[in-house]
Design an enzyme around this catalytic site. Structure first.
Site, mmCIF file in Angstrom:
data_model
loop_
_atom_site.group_PDB
_atom_site.id
_atom_site.type_symbol
_atom_site.label_atom_id
_atom_site.label_comp_id
_atom_site.label_asym_id
_atom_site.label_seq_id
_atom_site.Cartn_x
_atom_site.Cartn_y
_atom_site.Cartn_z
ATOM 1 N N PHE A 158 -29.539 20.983 -11.524
ATOM 2 C CA PHE A 158 -29.276 19.929 -11.053
ATOM 3 C C PHE A 158 -30.317 18.881 -9.961
ATOM 4 C CE2 PHE A 158 -26.496 23.909 -11.076
ATOM 5 C CZ PHE A 158 -25.546 23.756 -11.147
ATOM 6 N N PHE A 255 -23.551 11.001 0.100
ATOM 7 C CA PHE A 255 -22.689 10.760 -1.486
ATOM 8 C C PHE A 255 -21.101 9.841 -0.812
ATOM 9 C CE2 PHE A 255 -25.280 11.257 -5.000
ATOM 10 C CZ PHE A 255 -25.282 12.184 -4.680
ATOM 11 N N GLY A 259 -22.311 0.558 -2.104
ATOM 12 C CA GLY A 259 -23.005 -0.022 -2.891
ATOM 13 C C GLY A 259 -22.623 -0.616 -3.813
ATOM 14 N N CYS A 266 -28.421 10.091 -15.344
ATOM 15 C CA CYS A 266 -26.884 11.003 -15.618
ATOM 16 C C CYS A 266 -25.829 10.889 -15.129
ATOM 17 C CB CYS A 266 -27.703 11.590 -14.210
ATOM 18 S SG CYS A 266 -29.188 13.230 -14.735
ATOM 19 N N LYS A 326 -32.770 3.664 -8.337
ATOM 20 C CA LYS A 326 -32.872 4.433 -7.010
ATOM 21 C C LYS A 326 -34.355 4.557 -6.267
ATOM 22 C CE LYS A 326 -32.971 9.225 -6.739
ATOM 23 N NZ LYS A 326 -32.194 10.691 -6.712
#
Ligand code: UDX
Length: 452
Positions: A158, A255, A259, A266, A326
């Site tokens: 994860f 989350f 934007g 992913c 990011k």
């Protein structure tokens, strides 16, 4: 369950393989990471990482000095000696949206041929569609020598890029899918040093947990992006709306950042793959199809905003802040900045971009962009500044200096990181995403004395 030191083979040294290997070595196992690319193995042996990931190089160096982490280009001896073998190879998307499992199949065959005479647990760590565990098991059975003793387990990863080391050293939970008691005992002993809950499920459930988690997070982002649209139309500010929603602990604050939408290696691929898996199983998962649609629209709508702000794009000078998908990574996969830069170049703009770590990779993909040494240099004489990736260095930038450098102070904030009142007071024309409350009737916030 008490800790049991294991000999571990990690096949594949991408993000997941490297982090998994380094973290398992850190907690006391003996790990060898194998890759069939000899150039990559040479680089790793020199403790140089082919990827930028905060803390990973230091961790690899640390565990290398303890002798518990090694690299190799030869799968057979490493797998033959291992008690646990992790499959961490890529599952890139096929044009159909399904995951390409050819590397997994190849590795399953290689593992089968290399298994030692002792019992081995083969663990799928890569993100794979449900039932891959069963197929890996069948493949190994078909190719392993008679009498080979093994089980297959699913142990989805994860970790998020940029925080991968932290995520892997201190995960929220560890999920292990097994179909035998013996494999469960091995996996529990392996993960005994971790304080978080360990969830043991069947193999199919573990596989679905990974898909369902990623798609749920993507849904959350698309939900807030849809709310952002409504905020623009209604004269509300999505940043305030998200804050108010996130304080409800059933919703949670994470989350909910509206934007340009999600990118990276992913979410786009995994959401697509989950939709395909559902269809194949006989269920049309229209909810996540809609999330995908909203996400794609978010990107094109932002490009329309840039176009609208510039009016004629040809020969305009546009500064881009941020290229990676990011912050804290140099990963450009599905990065919105790539689409924005390409669109601007195709329409005749002069694009100057800055990114703290991703410029070398971007130069290869977009040679026509002019890359600047620092965030201020790219703003010299610019007609607009577009914040694409919310690196800390941009959030903390001296916007007064930026304003003074620009020819026309138009600021397009793709991540809603700036305070509109502050930037407008500095003289900028501000465009955020879903911030109708702070915009004029045309959705634009202008600085004093700046009409259009
Ligand atoms: C994600 C999952 O978080 C991780 O658990 C999984 O193993 C792999 O996929 P990653 O893609 O590295 O990790 O980054 P993440 O931080 O989750 O961000 C994904 C995308 O969503 C980025 O493009 C980010 O900009 C976007 N995002 C995230 C938003 O647009 N809004 C948010 O509120 C959060």
């Amino acid at each position: 369950m008490a800790f049991v030191e294991r000999r571990i083979a990690v096949v594949g040294t991408g993000y997941v393989g490297l982090v998994t290997g380094a973290v398992l070595a850190k907690v006391g196992h003996r790990v060898t990471c194998v890759d069939n690319d000899p150039a990559k193995v040479r680089i790793l042996e020199a403790v140089k990482l082919p990827i930028y990931e905060p803390g990973l190089e230091a961790l690899v160096e640390d565990v290398r000095t303890t002798g518990r982490l090694a690299f190799s280009g030869e799968i057979a001896p490493v797998v033959g000696a291992a008690e646990v073998v992790f499959i961490c190879v890529g599952t890139p998307p096929l044009p159909s949206g399904k995951a390409d499992l050819s590397y997994i199949e190849q590795v399953a065959r290689d593992i089968a041929r290399s298994l030692g005479t002792h019992y081995t647990v083969v663990v799928e760590k890569s993100t794979v569609p449900v039932h891959t565990g069963m197929r890996v098991k069948r493949t190994i059975e078909r190719h392993a020598p008679a009498g080979a003793r093994f089980d297959v387990a699913s142990n989805p990863e994860f970790l998020a890029e940029g925080t991968a080391v932290r995520d892997a050293l201190a995960p929220n939970r560890i999920v292990v899918g097994v179909d035998s008691e013996r494999a469960r005992v091995v996996m529990e002993g392996l993960y005994a040093p971790f304080a978080c809950p360990l969830i043991v499920t069947g193999i199919e459930s573990a596989e679905i947990i990974k898909h369902a988690s990623n798609s749920f997070l993507a849904l959350k982002i698309s939900y807030i992006n849809a709310v952002a649209r409504i905020c623009e139309l209604a004269g509300a500010d999505v940043v305030q709306v998200a804050r108010g929603m996130g304080l409800d602990e059933r919703i949670g604050p994470h989350f909910l950042r509206a934007g340009i939408g999600y990118g990276g290696s992913c979410f786009p691929k995994d959401v697509d793959a989950f939709g395909e898996i559902a269809s194949e199983l006989g269920y049309e998962f229209t909810l996540i199809r809609e999330a995908q649609r909203i996400n794609a629209e978010q990107r094109t709508r932002f490009i329309r905003k840039i176009e609208d702000a510039l009016w004629v794009v040809k020969d305009k000078r546009v500064a881009l802040w941020g290229l990676s998908f990011k912050p804290d990574t140099d990963d450009l996969r599905e990065a919105p900045a790539m689409d924005i830069a390409r669109w601007l170049l195709d329409h005749g703009a002069v694009v100057r971009a800055h990114d703290p770590v991703a410029m070398d990779k971007a130069r290869v993909l977009l040679p026509k962009v002019d890359y600047g040494a620092d965030p201020y240099a790219v703003c010299e004489g610019a007609d607009a500044l577009v914040l694409v990736t919310e690196w800390k260095t941009y959030i903390e930038a001296d916007l007064g200096r930026v304003r003074a450098a620009m020819r026309h102070p138009i600021l397009l904030d793709g991540r809603n990181v700036f305070d509109p009142a502050h930037v407008v007071a500095l003289g900028f024309e501000y465009h955020g995403v879903g911030r109708g409350a702070v915009a004029g009737h045309d959705g634009v916030v202008r600085g004093p004395g700046r009409g259009r």
